[in-house]
Write a protein that holds these residues in place. Structure first.
Motif, short mmCIF file in Angstrom:
data_model
loop_
_atom_site.label_atom_id
_atom_site.label_comp_id
_atom_site.label_asym_id
_atom_site.label_seq_id
_atom_site.Cartn_x
_atom_site.Cartn_y
_atom_site.Cartn_z
N UNK A 38 0.83 -1.20 0.00
CA UNK A 38 0.00 0.00 0.00
C UNK A 38 0.87 1.26 0.00
N UNK A 39 1.93 1.23 0.79
CA UNK A 39 2.82 2.39 0.84
C UNK A 39 3.46 2.63 -0.53
N UNK A 40 3.91 1.55 -1.18
CA UNK A 40 4.52 1.68 -2.51
C UNK A 40 3.52 2.22 -3.52
N UNK A 41 2.27 1.74 -3.45
CA UNK A 41 1.25 2.20 -4.39
C UNK A 41 0.99 3.70 -4.19
N UNK A 42 0.90 4.15 -2.95
CA UNK A 42 0.67 5.57 -2.69
C UNK A 42 1.84 6.42 -3.18
N UNK A 43 3.04 5.91 -3.06
CA UNK A 43 4.21 6.64 -3.57
C UNK A 43 4.16 6.74 -5.09
N UNK A 44 3.68 5.68 -5.73
CA UNK A 44 3.53 5.67 -7.18
C UNK A 44 2.46 6.67 -7.61
N UNK A 45 1.33 6.67 -6.90
CA UNK A 45 0.26 7.62 -7.23
C UNK A 45 0.78 9.05 -7.13
N UNK A 46 1.53 9.31 -6.08
CA UNK A 46 2.07 10.65 -5.86
C UNK A 46 3.04 11.05 -6.96
N UNK B 71 -2.88 9.41 -14.36
CA UNK B 71 -3.61 8.15 -14.42
C UNK B 71 -4.42 7.84 -13.17
N UNK B 72 -3.99 8.35 -12.04
CA UNK B 72 -4.61 7.97 -10.77
C UNK B 72 -5.22 9.20 -10.10
N UNK B 73 -6.02 9.96 -10.83
CA UNK B 73 -6.45 11.29 -10.41
C UNK B 73 -7.57 11.32 -9.38
N UNK C 214 -8.18 3.37 -5.45
CA UNK C 214 -8.65 2.19 -4.71
C UNK C 214 -8.78 0.98 -5.62
N UNK C 215 -9.29 1.19 -6.83
CA UNK C 215 -9.38 0.10 -7.80
C UNK C 215 -8.00 -0.49 -8.07
N UNK C 216 -7.01 0.37 -8.31
CA UNK C 216 -5.66 -0.09 -8.59
C UNK C 216 -5.05 -0.81 -7.40
N UNK C 217 -5.30 -0.34 -6.20
CA UNK C 217 -4.80 -1.02 -5.00
C UNK C 217 -5.42 -2.40 -4.88
#
Length: 176
Positions: free
Chosen positions: A1-9, A23-25, A31-34
């Motif tokens: 989850x932490x890695x995904x949030x860093x990617x979104x950012x 892409x993750x606006x 949430x779908x991607x997570x």
């Protein structure tokens, strides 16, 4: 989850600089991607690679591996000009392709889009076909009508705008 949030950012930071949402606006897309990534991780289909300086992610490749194929879902890099000129996104993508070849992967699919970097890896283009199904209602009819007009405009622009210019424009002319 932490890695995904860093990617979104990182993705948002990169595309904001271009004046695009990225892409993750919104939260639903994130949430779908997570959720998908969690399931894919359990099935060993998730391939999440990133490059860091210290604890800061400067580039990532968010891919899915299924059978003998890698699907390049999302990539981005830190838009800091000092980092961009070093090409961390390209270096990481090349490393991912090298790892795929070394592990016996038969195809590395960069998926849809006309981003310029994709043409440096392959000259081949594929046609994307998609289907949308809806209820018989005014709202659905209006959606299909406006969507068809947009698709016709995109198809016409592709026949009018030369391939070299489309490569330069990348996905910018398709995003809203």
């Amino acid at each position: 989850l932490k890695s995904m949030n860093m990617i979104f950012e990182l993705n948002s930071k990169r595309w904001r600089k271009e004046g695009i949402k990225g892409s993750f606006y919104n939260e639903d897309i994130r949430n779908f991607n997570i959720n998908v990534s969690k399931r894919f991780l359990k099935n060993r289909w998730l391939q999440l690679d990133y490059m860091t300086i210290g604890t800061k992610i400067i580039a990532y490749c968010h891919n899915f591996k299924f059978q003998n194929k890698i699907y390049g879902y999302s990539t981005s890099h830190d838009p800091d000009p000092l980092l961009t000129k070093l090409g961390p996104g390209r270096i990481l993508q090349l490393k991912c392709i090298e790892n795929a070849i070394n592990s016996g992967i038969l195809e590395y699919d960069l998926l849809r889009g006309t981003s310029e970097y994709k043409y440096s890896f392959s000259k081949e283009e594929r046609t994307l076909v998609s289907f949308t199904i809806g209820r018989k209602s005014f709202k659905s009819s209006w959606y299909f009508f406006t969507n068809n007009i947009l698709n016709i405009a995109i198809i016409l622009s592709r026949s009018i705008i030369p391939k070299q210019i489309r490569k330069k424009l990348g996905d910018k002319y398709l995003r809203t």
